[in-house]
Design a protein around this motif. Structure first.
Motif, short mmCIF file in Angstrom:
data_model
loop_
_atom_site.label_atom_id
_atom_site.label_comp_id
_atom_site.label_asym_id
_atom_site.label_seq_id
_atom_site.Cartn_x
_atom_site.Cartn_y
_atom_site.Cartn_z
N ASP A 100 0.84 -1.19 0.00
CA ASP A 100 0.00 0.00 0.00
C ASP A 100 0.88 1.24 0.00
O ASP A 100 1.78 1.38 0.82
CB ASP A 100 -0.90 0.02 1.23
N SER A 101 0.61 2.15 -0.91
CA SER A 101 1.38 3.39 -0.96
C SER A 101 0.75 4.43 -0.04
O SER A 101 -0.41 4.32 0.34
CB SER A 101 1.44 3.93 -2.39
N PRO A 108 6.01 7.67 -1.40
CA PRO A 108 4.84 6.79 -1.34
C PRO A 108 5.14 5.39 -0.82
O PRO A 108 4.28 4.73 -0.26
CB PRO A 108 4.34 6.75 -2.78
N PHE A 109 6.38 4.90 -1.00
CA PHE A 109 6.79 3.59 -0.48
C PHE A 109 8.00 3.79 0.43
O PHE A 109 9.14 3.72 -0.02
CB PHE A 109 7.11 2.62 -1.62
N ARG A 113 8.60 -0.17 5.40
CA ARG A 113 7.30 -0.76 5.03
C ARG A 113 7.24 -2.26 5.30
O ARG A 113 6.35 -2.96 4.82
CB ARG A 113 6.99 -0.47 3.57
#
Length: 145
Positions: A100-101, A108-109, A113
């Protein structure tokens, strides 16, 4: 900086201890979805399919008539790719990467993560799950796995 180093060290020690308990390799395979009732009538469901760990979200208030969770329309809450897994007896240690970004973000990443979770006590009617570490960098996750 010192506090971050202490936290990372504690995470690595916990992961190292869990790693010793998970020596055999077996594929985590759930033949069905598992649902959890959480606060205020909300429902969470987990599914493992094609090396993806999907977390779905819903509400008990949307259900009408009989309680049929399989007929319900679920909203995908989180999508994670299973990177590594280890098993011993009825427990699994799973390292995942969030797919999921972060909307409206310059990154966004993010590098943090990755997550590690434990699944155990899997039967036809129940599953136990716990997050060991969340939002960690790949090198931290790899070093303890």
């Amino acid at each position: 900086m010192v506090i971050r180093t202490i936290i990372i060290t504690c995470l690595l020690i916990n992961i190292f201890l869990l790693k010793a308990a998970f020596a055999q390799h077996k594929k985590l395979d759930l033949d069905r979805a598992y649902s959890f009732i959480i606060a205020d009538g909300e429902i969470e469901r987990i599914i493992i399919k094609d090396s993806l760990l999907l977390k779905l979200h819903g509400s008990l208030y949307e259900l009408k008539g009989t309680l049929n969770l399989d007929a319900k329309d679920w909203e995908v809450d989180k999508t994670k790719r299973i990177i590594k897994e280890r098993a011993q007896s009825d427990s699994w240690l799973v390292m995942t990467e969030s797919l999921d970004s972060l909307p409206m973000s310059t990154v966004p990443f993010p590098t943090n993560r990755f997550s590690i979770a434990v699944f155990r006590g899997i039967t036809k009617n129940q599953i136990e799950t716990a997050d060991v570490a969340r939002r960690i960098d790949r090198h931290v996750a790899d070093s303890g796995f």
